[in-house]
Write a protein that holds these residues in place. Structure first.
Motif, short mmCIF file in Angstrom:
data_model
loop_
_atom_site.label_atom_id
_atom_site.label_comp_id
_atom_site.label_asym_id
_atom_site.label_seq_id
_atom_site.Cartn_x
_atom_site.Cartn_y
_atom_site.Cartn_z
N ALA A 66 22.59 1.75 -10.34
CA ALA A 66 22.30 0.80 -9.26
C ALA A 66 20.81 0.52 -9.25
O ALA A 66 20.01 1.36 -9.68
CB ALA A 66 22.75 1.37 -7.91
N TYR A 67 20.45 -0.67 -8.76
CA TYR A 67 19.03 -1.01 -8.73
C TYR A 67 18.72 -2.04 -7.66
O TYR A 67 19.61 -2.66 -7.08
CB TYR A 67 18.55 -1.44 -10.09
CG TYR A 67 19.10 -2.73 -10.69
CD1 TYR A 67 20.17 -3.44 -10.17
CD2 TYR A 67 18.52 -3.24 -11.83
CE1 TYR A 67 20.63 -4.60 -10.76
CE2 TYR A 67 18.97 -4.40 -12.43
CZ TYR A 67 20.03 -5.08 -11.89
OH TYR A 67 20.47 -6.23 -12.48
N GLY A 68 17.40 -2.19 -7.39
CA GLY A 68 16.93 -3.14 -6.39
C GLY A 68 15.43 -3.35 -6.53
O GLY A 68 14.77 -2.69 -7.34
N LYS A 69 14.90 -4.27 -5.72
CA LYS A 69 13.47 -4.60 -5.79
C LYS A 69 12.97 -4.94 -4.39
O LYS A 69 13.76 -5.25 -3.49
CB LYS A 69 13.23 -5.76 -6.74
CG LYS A 69 13.94 -7.05 -6.34
CD LYS A 69 13.81 -8.12 -7.40
CE LYS A 69 14.65 -9.36 -7.01
NZ LYS A 69 14.62 -10.38 -8.04
N ALA A 70 11.65 -4.90 -4.22
CA ALA A 70 11.07 -5.15 -2.91
C ALA A 70 9.64 -5.65 -3.03
O ALA A 70 8.95 -5.38 -4.02
CB ALA A 70 11.09 -3.88 -2.07
N ALA A 71 9.19 -6.35 -1.97
CA ALA A 71 7.79 -6.76 -1.85
C ALA A 71 7.38 -6.69 -0.39
O ALA A 71 8.12 -7.14 0.48
CB ALA A 71 7.61 -8.19 -2.37
N ILE A 72 6.23 -6.11 -0.14
CA ILE A 72 5.61 -6.17 1.18
C ILE A 72 4.24 -6.82 1.00
O ILE A 72 3.40 -6.33 0.25
CB ILE A 72 5.42 -4.79 1.83
CG1 ILE A 72 6.75 -4.09 2.02
CG2 ILE A 72 4.70 -4.94 3.18
CD1 ILE A 72 6.62 -2.73 2.65
N VAL A 73 4.06 -7.93 1.69
CA VAL A 73 2.82 -8.69 1.59
C VAL A 73 1.92 -8.29 2.75
O VAL A 73 2.36 -8.20 3.90
CB VAL A 73 3.13 -10.21 1.65
CG1 VAL A 73 1.86 -11.02 1.57
CG2 VAL A 73 4.10 -10.59 0.54
N GLY A 74 0.65 -8.07 2.46
CA GLY A 74 -0.33 -7.76 3.49
C GLY A 74 -0.46 -8.90 4.49
O GLY A 74 -0.07 -10.04 4.23
N LEU A 75 -1.04 -8.60 5.64
CA LEU A 75 -1.04 -9.53 6.77
C LEU A 75 -1.79 -10.84 6.53
O LEU A 75 -1.55 -11.82 7.23
CB LEU A 75 -1.60 -8.82 8.01
CG LEU A 75 -0.75 -7.64 8.49
CD1 LEU A 75 -1.42 -6.95 9.67
CD2 LEU A 75 0.65 -8.09 8.85
N ASP A 76 -2.67 -10.90 5.55
CA ASP A 76 -3.36 -12.16 5.26
C ASP A 76 -2.60 -13.04 4.28
O ASP A 76 -3.04 -14.13 3.95
CB ASP A 76 -4.77 -11.90 4.70
CG ASP A 76 -5.73 -11.41 5.78
OD1 ASP A 76 -5.39 -11.49 6.97
OD2 ASP A 76 -6.82 -10.93 5.40
N PRO A 88 -4.68 -6.09 3.94
CA PRO A 88 -4.36 -7.49 4.26
C PRO A 88 -4.28 -8.43 3.07
O PRO A 88 -3.51 -9.38 3.07
CB PRO A 88 -5.49 -7.90 5.22
CG PRO A 88 -5.88 -6.61 5.88
CD PRO A 88 -5.77 -5.57 4.79
N ASP A 89 -5.05 -8.15 2.02
CA ASP A 89 -5.07 -9.03 0.85
C ASP A 89 -4.32 -8.45 -0.35
O ASP A 89 -4.57 -8.82 -1.49
CB ASP A 89 -6.52 -9.35 0.45
CG ASP A 89 -7.32 -8.11 0.08
OD1 ASP A 89 -6.84 -6.97 0.30
OD2 ASP A 89 -8.45 -8.27 -0.43
N GLU A 90 -3.36 -7.56 -0.08
CA GLU A 90 -2.59 -6.92 -1.14
C GLU A 90 -1.09 -7.21 -1.00
O GLU A 90 -0.64 -7.67 0.05
CB GLU A 90 -2.78 -5.40 -1.12
CG GLU A 90 -4.16 -4.93 -1.48
CD GLU A 90 -4.31 -3.42 -1.40
OE1 GLU A 90 -5.16 -2.90 -2.15
OE2 GLU A 90 -3.62 -2.76 -0.59
#
Length: 183
Positions: A76-86, A157-159
């Protein structure tokens, strides 16, 4: 692509519901904390150049790392992204919802299904739940599961935090009937 850090998380479940899990269920996550390629540019209409400069290299880096951390074949597999607040949620989506990124994982895992995903904007230490599904048949219920992760000091914020997750098997002690029994 500027990488500040790579974080690896491995979970091994040996008991569930008061019963042993044999073989143990393994889940691995590898997350890269990168500079947002669109940071400081305001609204960017054409995300293509940033995708071209980042997505494939990131997929090529993370796919073998997560499979190595898992230590056995992925089911099984998956992916994710969390963008900084900026940044915008679309910035994370642009990097993970392209074949330039996902095909590296599909090929490394001998997979054929689309990678389930989650993306959001969040501050430092934001928690994300990465959905997982079977690598060749997304209707196999036993492999629908979630792994929770966070990087304590990211995203700035910029990551953007980009992660891949893999599981060695379905949920421990799963006992739901196959989807075909309801059709």
């Amino acid at each position: 692509m500027n990488i500040r850090k790579i974080v690896t998380y491995v979970e091994v479940t040996t008991a569930e519901g008061g019963r042993p899990v044999d073989p143990a269920a393994r889940i691995a996550v590898v997350a890269a904390v990168i500079d947002n390629p669109w940071a400081g540019q305001g609204f960017v209409q054409d995300l293509g150049p940033g995708i071209d400069a980042t997505a494939s290299d990131l997929g090529k880096l993370l796919a073998p790392e997560v499979l190595e951390a898992l230590g056995e074949p992925a089911e099984a597999y998956g992916k994710a992204a969390i963008v900084g607040l900026d940044g915008e949620v679309e910035h994370g989506s642009a990097l993970i919802h392209t074949l330039k990124f996902g095909n590296h994982f599909r090929e490394a895992a001998n997979a054929t299904t689309l990678l389930p995903a989650v993306e959001k904007r969040g501050g430092v230490g934001a928690v994300f739940d990465i959905p997982l599904k079977h690598i060749t048949d997304a209707t196999i219920r036993s492999h629908h599961q979630t792994v929770e992760m966070r990087v304590a000091d990211a995203p700035h914020p910029d990551e953007i935090v980009i992660a891949l997750a893999a599981a060695s098997r379905g949920r421990p002690q799963q006992r739901l009937a196959d989807l075909s029994t309801e059709q």
